[in-house]
Scaffold this active site. Structure first.
Site, PDB file in Angstrom:
ATOM      1  N   ASP A 153      37.121  56.494  72.768  1.00 44.41           N
ATOM      2  CA  ASP A 153      36.026  56.765  71.822  1.00 44.41           C
ATOM      3  C   ASP A 153      36.400  57.921  70.911  1.00 44.41           C
ATOM      4  O   ASP A 153      35.626  58.858  70.717  1.00 44.41           O
ATOM      5  CB  ASP A 153      34.733  57.070  72.573  1.00 44.41           C
ATOM      6  CG  ASP A 153      33.499  56.905  71.685  1.00 44.41           C
ATOM      7  OD1 ASP A 153      33.614  56.276  70.613  1.00 44.41           O
ATOM      8  OD2 ASP A 153      32.423  57.408  72.056  1.00 44.41           O
ATOM      9  N   GLY A 184      21.792  63.461  73.607  1.00 36.57           N
ATOM     10  CA  GLY A 184      22.606  62.256  73.579  1.00 36.57           C
ATOM     11  C   GLY A 184      21.952  61.173  74.412  1.00 36.57           C
ATOM     12  O   GLY A 184      20.892  61.373  75.015  1.00 36.57           O
ATOM     13  N   GLY A 185      22.587  60.010  74.436  1.00 35.55           N
ATOM     14  CA  GLY A 185      22.034  58.899  75.188  1.00 35.55           C
ATOM     15  C   GLY A 185      21.987  59.158  76.678  1.00 35.55           C
ATOM     16  O   GLY A 185      21.235  58.524  77.403  1.00 35.55           O
ATOM     17  N   GLY A 234      21.765  62.473  78.089  1.00 34.23           N
ATOM     18  CA  GLY A 234      21.208  63.743  78.489  1.00 34.23           C
ATOM     19  C   GLY A 234      21.112  64.738  77.353  1.00 34.23           C
ATOM     20  O   GLY A 234      21.056  64.364  76.181  1.00 34.23           O
ATOM     21  N   THR A 235      21.113  66.018  77.709  1.00 37.15           N
ATOM     22  CA  THR A 235      20.845  67.104  76.769  1.00 37.15           C
ATOM     23  C   THR A 235      21.975  68.116  76.830  1.00 37.15           C
ATOM     24  O   THR A 235      22.576  68.338  77.884  1.00 37.15           O
ATOM     25  CB  THR A 235      19.511  67.789  77.126  1.00 37.15           C
ATOM     26  OG1 THR A 235      18.483  66.784  77.180  1.00 37.15           O
ATOM     27  CG2 THR A 235      19.126  68.826  76.095  1.00 37.15           C
ATOM     28  N   VAL A 236      22.264  68.752  75.690  1.00 36.60           N
ATOM     29  CA  VAL A 236      23.306  69.770  75.608  1.00 36.60           C
ATOM     30  C   VAL A 236      22.655  71.116  75.302  1.00 36.60           C
ATOM     31  O   VAL A 236      21.816  71.220  74.393  1.00 36.60           O
ATOM     32  CB  VAL A 236      24.346  69.431  74.531  1.00 36.60           C
ATOM     33  CG1 VAL A 236      25.416  70.514  74.468  1.00 36.60           C
ATOM     34  CG2 VAL A 236      24.986  68.077  74.822  1.00 36.60           C
ATOM     35  N   VAL A 277      20.756  72.450  71.996  1.00 38.64           N
ATOM     36  CA  VAL A 277      21.454  72.303  70.709  1.00 38.64           C
ATOM     37  C   VAL A 277      21.723  70.842  70.370  1.00 38.64           C
ATOM     38  O   VAL A 277      22.219  70.547  69.292  1.00 38.64           O
ATOM     39  CB  VAL A 277      22.788  73.087  70.703  1.00 38.64           C
ATOM     40  CG1 VAL A 277      22.529  74.571  70.769  1.00 38.64           C
ATOM     41  CG2 VAL A 277      23.703  72.635  71.844  1.00 38.64           C
TER      42      VAL A 277
END
Length: 975
Positions: free
Chosen positions: A800, A674-675, A677-679, A671
């Protein structure tokens, strides 16, 4: 005369002969207009037409220039002298955007006043203004101008120069010292200047009355020659890098009314000579390193209205003569080392508004007359050594907004009327020796949001009238001697976030009505004498903090408490039992005897499901263990020898195992990327959804991105996120179930948020959020951050905060996520709570990053303020319409000084909303959060209180909210 510079050069002469006739005529007409504008005076209406074309905004419709016989002197904002010479242009607060045109001085050689303040001007300082030799008053404040300030010497007639609250950079314009007619100089809030020192040439400004150089990167000492500028009435040098002592010579300024030196690094004692300033009304020396005593003659000044010396190292007593003052309205001396008694007559003869002496070593009784004149808003005396009773006169302080007397040695009963003060939002009397009962008059304190009475000797029953206080967010009555029942009516307190009643003598059953407190995050009723069963409905409040331990509770422990591994929350109740055991590792509790038929059937059903699930899980595991091809395993970034070799760190009872998670890491479940990895979105076999963040390790990262070998930050990010989230239990912080670690990858398994993140909801248009929903989201984020900053043993700075890191559950409740760069602050004092690594996202970063790499809790407050501005305006932090080097904070600052401008920034999609006043209240909170000086930003606890006070339900639906703030107070230093 300045030459006209155009980015596009005019066509070479030979090209003029090849132009079409119409284009040639157009070019020549434009060229003639601008050439004439620089060589001879423009007709007055012509220049005003240029202004109307260059500065865009609805307010410009006030100028009707359609008639050739229009008299400019009759236009709004224009003023002429008796000879019809235009001498003043004032378009302040017209909410205009654009560039101020060239030629104003050639069109109006007699121009004396030019006020363009509180608009959105593009570009740098309008250099053409330097030709206005008759100009006496120039105000360019709050216009967002950038770049350097030019040599200002040509403005030889200038008397008042206001360039405050802009974005100027480069060298400070020391040329102003040549402008000997100057009476007012205001460069406040221009933090982009290069570091500079105050030169002695300022003494040339012999007529100067107002000198405001706050937050201009001024460095060095305050030199004694300032005492020779005897015309000064207002000297403001706050928010700089000044060092050394306060010169005694400042006591020679006979006309000085306002002296502000706060937020510097000044040392030494407060000079006795300041007591000679008989016209002084306001003095603020706060947030420095001053030592010694408060001069008695300073406190005896006849016109002294504001005395602020907080956060220094001052010692000795508060001079008793301060009690004789007839003008004192604000006394703020907190965070010093002051001793002795408070002046007995404090507030007796003056309209005292703020009484703030917390965190000192003061002793003796509270002064009885502080409310004498009915204006007092704050009594803040916490963390001292005060003794005696709370004066009975305090129950007449009906104007009070906050009363905090905690951490003292006060005793005796609390005056009955204090409980019912109608406007108080925080009542904090904890950690004293107070006794007696809680009065039923507490039902009249309808604005109360926080009630802290812990660690006293209060007794009697808790009055049911407390249920009328529907604004209550926190109640802490722990460590007292309350008896009787917990009122069932407390289920009406729908905003309640914390209910701490531990260590009392409550002896009723636990009211089922508490299950309706959906906002409750902390429920602690341990160490009482409660009886009966634990209501099953209370388990709907999980994963919040629940503690029922050490009571006389009976019956079965609700299954969710067992599944979540929370049996310690019911310890010390010998008559509790479990209907069955999930595993052998559960703490030993007796099985419940002789369950009835219904309970037996329920247990049988649960056991059957567990057995069936175990069998199916085993079959599923065997099938995939033996049949899954090695090639498919490699396509998923795994190896056949390591796919199930994860080390597991769990933080909750898990309803899944690593095999089910690993098998679902396939492309169709991705879905997001990102910098790091993966979600994945994964549906478990039991129907639940989880989100899995797959973080690359160094080895995998090298293989995927050879250009970025061995990024050491990834391991630290994983460790930070796991350590931070693993110990957190808050409904507004995303829940981390567990972490799986291997040589190839690291998997973080979270609760799944079906409504995505706030950025997409606001800016990508997939759903519409009305204002009550947005307010609820803002309040939830604030409560989550307040938990991180204030409710943990060591504060956590997220570092952040942004709308894309706020996730939304099925009911649009917010959850703060992505703690990869969070920092646990193991320090005691706020100024020590810092990091040295710059982190965060452009548009959300606090401005102190421009000159410091330190990140404190106040940086999170700033970032939250930007998110709140997004919710109010519907704008992104950076938009093209804001202009170059502009952001939402600056854009709003140019709008909010008029009602029309303020309404203009509200999200147009909510133009129909009946909650405009509540949106403006939230905007006020956002502006306070984004103050350029960190010390002037509220804490997140204070933000929560402010947002609760802006609750949409407190309006009559017609925009008539409870706020009494005026728009001009949005930019005030103190609120």
């Amino acid at each position: 005369m300045h030459a006209l510079h155009c980015p596009n050069a005019q066509p070479p002469l030979q090209h003029l002969f090849t132009m079409p006739l119409t284009s040639l005529l157009t070019f020549l007409s434009i060229f003639t207009l601008f050439t004439c504008s620089l060589s001879s005076p423009l007709p007055q209406s012509t220049f005003l037409s240029l202004m109307k074309q260059s500065l865009i905004g609805p307010a410009m419709s006030r100028w009707d220039l359609s008639s050739p016989t229009i008299n400019p002197c009759n236009l709004t904002g224009i003023r002429c002298d008796i000879d019809f010479n235009l001498i003043s242009i004032n378009i302040s607060s017209w909410s205009l955007s654009g560039t101020f045109p060239l030629g104003v001085c050639t069109a109006y050689p007699n121009l004396q006043t030019l006020d363009l303040s509180i608009n959105d001007l593009h570009g740098g300082f309008p250099h053409d203004i330097l030709n206005c030799s008759s100009l006496q008053y120039l105000n360019l404040s709050y216009t967002g101008l950038t770049g350097s300030v030019p040599h200002l010497s040509p403005l030889c007639s200038i008397r008042s120069l206001d360039l405050s609250n802009n974005l100027f950079t480069g060298d400070f314009p020391l040329s102003i010292t040549n402008l000997t007619s100057l009476e007012v100089v205001n460069f406040n809030e221009n933090p982009g200047f290069n570091i500079w020192h105050l030169p002695k040439s300022f003494m040339q400004l012999i007529n100067i009355k107002v000198l405001i150089l706050s937050t201009t990167c001024l460095r060095g000492e305050i030199l004694p020659w300032l005492g020779n500028m005897t015309s000064l009435t207002d000297l403001e040098l706050s928010g700089n890098f000044l060092i050394g002592t306060i010169p005694e010579t400042l006591g020679r300024l006979p006309n000085l009314r306002l002296l502000e030196l706060y937020y510097n690094n000044l040392t030494g004692e407060i000079p006795q000579e300041l007591g000679n300033l008989t016209t002084l009304t306001d003095i603020d020396l706060s947030e420095n390193h001053l030592t010694g005593r408060i001069p008695e003659n300073l406190c005896a000044l006849p016109n002294l209205r504001v005395l602020q010396l907080y956060t220094n190292h001052l010692t000795g007593p508060i001079p008793a003569i301060l009690g004789n003052s007839t003008k004192l309205s604000m006394l703020s001396l907190y965070k010093n080392s002051l001793t002795g008694s408070l002046p007995e007559n404090l507030g007796r003869y003056s309209d005292l508004v703020v009484f703030e002496v917390s965190e000192n070593q003061l002793s003796g009784p509270l002064p009885p007359y502080v409310c004498e004149n009915g204006k007092l808003l704050y009594i803040l005396v916490l963390s001292n050594q005060l003794t005696g009773n709370i004066p009975s006169s305090y129950d007449a302080c009906t104007s009070l907004l906050r009363i905090r007397v905690s951490n003292n040695q006060l005793n005796g009963p609390i005056p009955e009327g204090i409980f019912g003060l109608p406007h108080v939002s925080i009542m904090d009397m904890s950690f004293n020796q107070l006794e007696g009962t809680m009065s039923k008059s507490i039902g009249n304190a309808r604005n109360l949001t926080s009630l802290y009475m812990s660690d006293n000797q209060l007794s009697g029953e808790l009055p049911a009238e407390i249920s009328r206080l529907t604004a209550l967010v926190k109640i802490d009555l722990s460590n007292n001697q309350f008896t009787g029942p917990i009122p069932s009516e407390m289920g009406n307190l729908r905003l309640l976030n914390q209910l701490s009643l531990q260590n009392n003598r409550f002896n009723s059953s636990i009211p089922e009505s508490l299950s309706s407190l959906k906002s409750l995050n902390v429920l602690n009723i341990s160490n009482n004498e409660l009886t009966g069963e634990i209501p099953d409905g209370l388990c709907s409040l999980l994963p919040n903090s629940l503690d029922f331990s050490h009571n006389n509770l009976t019956g079965p422990v609700p299954l969710p408490l067992i599944k979540e591994g929370l049996l310690e929350s019911v310890a010390g109740n010998p008559n509790l039992c479990v209907a069955f055991r999930l595993n052998l590792t559960d703490p030993v509790l007796p099985l419940c005897p002789k369950p009835n038929l219904r309970r037996r059937l329920n247990n049988l059903w649960i056991i059957s499901v567990c057995v069936l699930a175990s069998i199916l899980g085993a079959l599923f595991f065997l099938k995939h263990w033996f049949k899954k091809p090695d090639l498919l395993m490699e396509q998923e970034g795994l190896s056949s020898t390591s796919s199930f070799s994860y080390d597991v760190t769990s933080f909750h009872k898990l309803s899944f195992d690593q095999h089910e998670i690993v098998e679902a890491l396939i492309d169709k479940n991705i879905v997001g990327h990102g910098g790091s990895g993966t979600v994945y979105k994964i549906e478990l076999s039991n129907g639940e959804l989880v989100a899995v963040k797959k973080l690359w390790t160094r080895k995998t990262k090298d293989r995927v991105d050879p250009a970025s070998p061995g990024s050491p930050g990834l391991d630290r990010e994983l460790k930070t996120e796991v350590e931070t989230l693993g110990s957190i239990r808050h409904k507004n912080i995303v829940k981390l179930y567990c972490c799986y670690s291997s040589n190839d990858s690291n998997l973080l398994v979270y609760e799944y948020m079906p409504n995505g993140n706030l950025w997409d909801a606001l800016h990508n248009g997939w759903c519409f959020l009305d204002w009550p929903t947005r307010h609820r989201i803002a309040l939830g984020i604030a409560q989550g951050l307040a938990y991180l900053h204030h409710d943990l043993l060591f504060p956590i700075v997220h570092r952040d905060i942004k709308s894309s890191n706020v996730l939304l559950d099925a009911d649009f409740e917010p959850k703060v996520a992505d703690f990869g760069i969070a920092k646990v602050l193991q320090a005691r004092r706020e100024h020590e709570l810092s990091t040295t690594t710059i982190a965060g996202t452009y548009g959300y970063l606090a401005p102190e990053y421009a000159y410091s790499s330190k990140a404190t809790t106040k940086c999170d407050v700033y970032s939250f303020g930007v998110v709140l501005m997004e919710l109010v305006t519907g704008k992104k932090p950076i938009e093209p319409e804001f202009g170059d080097s502009r952001d939402i904070v600056h854009w709003i600052s140019t709008k909010i000084c008029t009602k029309e401008g303020t309404l203009e920034v509200l999200d147009r999609r909510l133009s129909w909303s009946p909650y405009k006043e509540e949106m403006i209240q939230a905007l006020r909170v956002a502006i306070r959060c984004t103050c350029s000086l960190p010390g002037l930003r509220p804490t997140m606890n204070e933000v929560v209180q402010l947002l609760i006070e802006a609750e949409p339900c407190k309006s009559d639906g017609n925009g008539n909210g409870a706020s009494s703030f005026k728009l001009k107070e949005l930019t005030n230093k103190r609120v």
